[in-house]
Design an enzyme around this catalytic site. Sequence first.
Site, mmCIF file in Angstrom:
data_model
loop_
_atom_site.group_PDB
_atom_site.id
_atom_site.type_symbol
_atom_site.label_atom_id
_atom_site.label_comp_id
_atom_site.label_asym_id
_atom_site.label_seq_id
_atom_site.Cartn_x
_atom_site.Cartn_y
_atom_site.Cartn_z
ATOM 1 N N HIS A 42 -18.458 -34.634 19.263
ATOM 2 C CA HIS A 42 -17.301 -33.866 18.777
ATOM 3 C C HIS A 42 -17.364 -33.780 17.265
ATOM 4 C CE1 HIS A 42 -16.198 -38.118 19.247
ATOM 5 N NE2 HIS A 42 -15.476 -37.985 18.154
ATOM 6 N N CYS B 113 -15.007 -35.438 28.718
ATOM 7 C CA CYS B 113 -15.351 -34.629 29.897
ATOM 8 C C CYS B 113 -14.096 -34.376 30.732
ATOM 9 C CB CYS B 113 -16.400 -35.331 30.752
ATOM 10 S SG CYS B 113 -18.097 -35.136 30.187
HETATM 11 P P1 5GP Z 1 -14.586 -40.863 16.912
HETATM 12 O O1 5GP Z 1 -13.958 -42.184 16.538
HETATM 13 O O2 5GP Z 1 -15.402 -40.985 18.180
HETATM 14 O O3 5GP Z 1 -15.302 -40.160 15.806
HETATM 15 O O4 5GP Z 1 -13.369 -39.899 17.240
HETATM 16 C C1 5GP Z 1 -12.651 -39.973 18.429
HETATM 17 C C2 5GP Z 1 -11.311 -39.341 18.169
HETATM 18 O O5 5GP Z 1 -10.714 -39.076 19.436
HETATM 19 C C3 5GP Z 1 -10.341 -40.229 17.397
HETATM 20 O O6 5GP Z 1 -9.962 -39.567 16.185
HETATM 21 C C4 5GP Z 1 -9.176 -40.427 18.353
HETATM 22 O O7 5GP Z 1 -7.919 -40.400 17.710
HETATM 23 C C5 5GP Z 1 -9.330 -39.282 19.330
HETATM 24 N N1 5GP Z 1 -8.856 -39.558 20.678
HETATM 25 C C6 5GP Z 1 -9.026 -40.715 21.374
HETATM 26 N N2 5GP Z 1 -8.471 -40.602 22.602
HETATM 27 C C7 5GP Z 1 -7.918 -39.348 22.662
HETATM 28 C C8 5GP Z 1 -7.215 -38.649 23.686
HETATM 29 O O8 5GP Z 1 -6.953 -39.162 24.785
HETATM 30 N N3 5GP Z 1 -6.820 -37.389 23.392
HETATM 31 C C9 5GP Z 1 -7.071 -36.799 22.189
HETATM 32 N N4 5GP Z 1 -6.626 -35.549 22.004
HETATM 33 N N5 5GP Z 1 -7.756 -37.430 21.203
HETATM 34 C C10 5GP Z 1 -8.172 -38.688 21.440
HETATM 35 ZN ZN ZN Z 2 -18.424 -36.372 28.287
#
Ligand code: 5GP
Ligand code: ZN
Length: 113
Positions: A100, A8
């Site tokens: 996402h 967000c």
């Molecule tokens: P999930 O593990 O929830 O499927 O994916 C979260 C993704 O967000 C991960 O691939 C991680 O590298 C990415 N991520 C985490 N923190 C940040 C951030 O501050 N900025 C960006 N651009 N990506 C992030």
């Molecule tokens: Zn959110």
Amino acid sequence: MRDDCLFCRIVDGHLPADVVHREDGIVVFRDINPVAETHVLVVPEEHIADLRELEPSQADLWMRLTRVATAVATRLGHEAGYRFYVSAGPGGGQTVPHLHIHVLGGRMKRFPQ
Ligand code: 5GP
Ligand code: ZN
């Protein structure tokens, strides 16, 4: 908008991100820790914690998110195809609780944990 939600805060511009596409209600930015040559996240502006919360009334939003994934992957050079995955909840490996879609293109550096 949730003040305590990382994505967000990125969507709102309070935190920086490498935004590659933005359109009505959807933002696409590069993952901070890419696991492939191209690794972007397709994110609805609306706070939806994860895929399990999606309602039938949001079918149009989901369709648009998937079409944006294809459009961005193609624009970034992956006309031949790309990987698409969504982690849903901590049991699915989700670490950021704001819906996402991961779009991975080109050579994989490693497979996501
Ligand atoms: P999930 O593990 O929830 O499927 O994916 C979260 C993704 O967000 C991960 O691939 C991680 O590298 C990415 N991520 C985490 N923190 C940040 C951030 O501050 N900025 C960006 N651009 N990506 C992030
Ligand atoms: Zn959110």
